[in-house]
Enzyme design. Structure first.
Site, short mmCIF file in Angstrom:
data_model
loop_
_atom_site.label_atom_id
_atom_site.label_comp_id
_atom_site.label_asym_id
_atom_site.label_seq_id
_atom_site.Cartn_x
_atom_site.Cartn_y
_atom_site.Cartn_z
N ASN A 177 -2.06 0.31 6.65
CA ASN A 177 -1.57 -0.95 7.24
C ASN A 177 -0.69 -1.75 6.28
O ASN A 177 -0.59 -2.97 6.37
CB ASN A 177 -2.73 -1.77 7.80
CG ASN A 177 -3.71 -2.23 6.75
OD1 ASN A 177 -3.59 -1.87 5.58
ND2 ASN A 177 -4.69 -3.04 7.13
N GLU A 223 -9.65 -10.96 -7.53
CA GLU A 223 -8.75 -9.80 -7.36
C GLU A 223 -7.58 -9.88 -8.34
O GLU A 223 -7.13 -8.86 -8.87
CB GLU A 223 -8.27 -9.73 -5.91
CG GLU A 223 -9.41 -9.35 -4.96
CD GLU A 223 -9.04 -9.38 -3.48
OE1 GLU A 223 -9.92 -9.09 -2.66
OE2 GLU A 223 -7.87 -9.69 -3.15
N TYR A 282 -12.76 -1.98 -3.63
CA TYR A 282 -13.23 -2.02 -2.24
C TYR A 282 -14.75 -1.88 -2.13
O TYR A 282 -15.26 -1.52 -1.07
CB TYR A 282 -12.53 -0.94 -1.42
CG TYR A 282 -11.12 -1.33 -1.00
CD1 TYR A 282 -10.88 -2.41 -0.17
CD2 TYR A 282 -10.02 -0.59 -1.43
CE1 TYR A 282 -9.60 -2.77 0.22
CE2 TYR A 282 -8.74 -0.94 -1.04
CZ TYR A 282 -8.53 -2.03 -0.21
OH TYR A 282 -7.26 -2.38 0.18
N PHE A 332 -15.59 4.10 6.81
CA PHE A 332 -14.23 4.43 6.41
C PHE A 332 -14.00 4.31 4.90
O PHE A 332 -12.88 4.52 4.43
CB PHE A 332 -13.21 3.56 7.17
CG PHE A 332 -13.40 2.06 7.00
CD1 PHE A 332 -12.93 1.41 5.87
CD2 PHE A 332 -14.05 1.31 7.97
CE1 PHE A 332 -13.10 0.04 5.71
CE2 PHE A 332 -14.23 -0.06 7.83
CZ PHE A 332 -13.75 -0.70 6.70
N HIS A 386 -2.36 -5.44 1.67
CA HIS A 386 -3.66 -6.10 1.54
C HIS A 386 -3.40 -7.52 1.09
O HIS A 386 -2.48 -7.78 0.32
CB HIS A 386 -4.52 -5.39 0.49
CG HIS A 386 -5.69 -6.23 0.03
ND1 HIS A 386 -6.85 -6.30 0.73
CD2 HIS A 386 -5.82 -7.08 -1.04
CE1 HIS A 386 -7.69 -7.14 0.11
NE2 HIS A 386 -7.08 -7.62 -0.96
N ARG A 414 2.51 -6.33 9.29
CA ARG A 414 1.81 -5.16 9.85
C ARG A 414 2.37 -4.75 11.21
O ARG A 414 2.45 -3.55 11.50
CB ARG A 414 0.31 -5.46 9.90
CG ARG A 414 -0.33 -5.39 8.51
CD ARG A 414 -1.72 -5.95 8.52
NE ARG A 414 -2.43 -5.68 7.27
CZ ARG A 414 -3.50 -6.35 6.88
NH1 ARG A 414 -3.98 -7.32 7.63
NH2 ARG A 414 -4.10 -6.04 5.74
N ARG A 427 -1.95 -14.32 4.75
CA ARG A 427 -2.64 -13.65 5.86
C ARG A 427 -1.88 -13.83 7.18
O ARG A 427 -1.85 -12.93 8.01
CB ARG A 427 -4.09 -14.15 5.96
CG ARG A 427 -4.92 -13.66 4.77
CD ARG A 427 -6.36 -14.09 4.84
NE ARG A 427 -7.11 -13.32 5.81
CZ ARG A 427 -7.57 -12.09 5.63
NH1 ARG A 427 -7.30 -11.44 4.50
NH2 ARG A 427 -8.27 -11.49 6.56
N LYS A 434 0.82 -1.22 0.00
CA LYS A 434 0.00 0.00 0.00
C LYS A 434 0.86 1.28 0.00
O LYS A 434 2.06 1.23 0.26
CB LYS A 434 -0.93 -0.04 1.22
CG LYS A 434 -1.95 -1.18 1.17
CD LYS A 434 -2.96 -1.05 2.31
CE LYS A 434 -3.99 -2.16 2.26
NZ LYS A 434 -5.05 -1.99 3.27
N THR A 440 -5.46 -6.95 10.80
CA THR A 440 -5.73 -5.69 10.08
C THR A 440 -5.23 -4.48 10.86
O THR A 440 -4.61 -3.58 10.29
CB THR A 440 -7.25 -5.54 9.84
OG1 THR A 440 -7.71 -6.70 9.16
CG2 THR A 440 -7.56 -4.31 9.01
P1 CMP Z 1 -7.55 -4.41 3.56
O1 CMP Z 1 -7.09 -5.78 3.83
O2 CMP Z 1 -6.97 -3.72 2.39
O3 CMP Z 1 -9.15 -4.43 3.39
C1 CMP Z 1 -9.98 -3.35 3.72
C2 CMP Z 1 -9.21 -2.23 4.34
O4 CMP Z 1 -10.00 -1.29 5.03
C3 CMP Z 1 -8.31 -2.79 5.42
O5 CMP Z 1 -7.26 -3.51 4.86
C4 CMP Z 1 -7.94 -1.54 6.18
O6 CMP Z 1 -6.84 -0.86 5.58
C5 CMP Z 1 -9.18 -0.70 6.02
N1 CMP Z 1 -9.93 -0.65 7.26
C6 CMP Z 1 -10.53 -1.67 7.89
N2 CMP Z 1 -11.12 -1.23 9.01
C7 CMP Z 1 -10.90 0.09 9.08
C8 CMP Z 1 -11.25 1.10 10.00
N3 CMP Z 1 -11.98 0.83 11.09
N4 CMP Z 1 -10.84 2.36 9.74
C9 CMP Z 1 -10.11 2.63 8.64
N5 CMP Z 1 -9.74 1.71 7.73
C10 CMP Z 1 -10.12 0.46 7.95
#
Ligand code: CMP
Length: 140
Positions: free
Chosen positions: A114, A128, A51, A59, A117, A104, A87, A11, A93
């Protein structure tokens, strides 16, 4: 255990800090092989579509803004049980909940920024991968 594929994004928070190699090294050391990789600037339309499943989340708008805030590196990873393997090495996350030794925990700045993905199922991995790569870009 079958050799499968998963989809990964390094990212904008990680590319900004020049961590593409460091993150990829952790993926490789976890037993994953990079069989496709490209650095792209995601468009707003692409990020919204990618997304879409989170469209109703509070968010969503910030997530789209963040994912288009700089370059990302999209990758196809191959290995035994690739979705779970990826994972596991990514960690939770929210980096505050991630275990030591995960990407992470090591590099993420926040739940949004983070660093990586990874697909959450074989079915989503296939979708994807198709979203970002043509067949001839993947060389196993
Ligand atoms: P990702 O695995 O890319 O999938 C969805 C993304 O949404 C996740 O990683 C985070 O980067 C983001 N995400 C999930 N929960 C939150 C949250 N509470 N606030 C902001 N971003 C979020």
């Amino acid at each position: 255990m079958a050799v499968t594929r998963t989809f990964s994004i390094i990212k904008p928070d990680a590319t900004r800090r020049n961590l593409t190699g460091a993150v990829t090294k952790m993926l490789e050391e976890a037993g994953l092989r990079v069989v496709a990789s490209k650095r792209i600037q995601m468009s707003e339309d692409q990020a919204k579509k990618f997304y879409e499943v989170h469209a109703e989340r509070p968010f969503y708008g910030e997530l789209v803004d963040f994912m288009t805030s700089g370059p990302v590196v999209v990758q196809v990873l191959e290995g035994e049980d690739a979705v779970k393997r990826n994972r596991d090495v990514m960690g939770a996350t929210n980096p505050a909940d991630a275990e030591d030794g995960t990407i992470r925990k090591t590099y993420a700045e926040s739940i949004e920024a983070n660093s990586v993905h990874g697909s959450d199922s074989d079915e989503n991995a296939a979708n994807e991968i198709d979203f970002f790569f043509s067949k001839d870009e993947i060389v196993g």
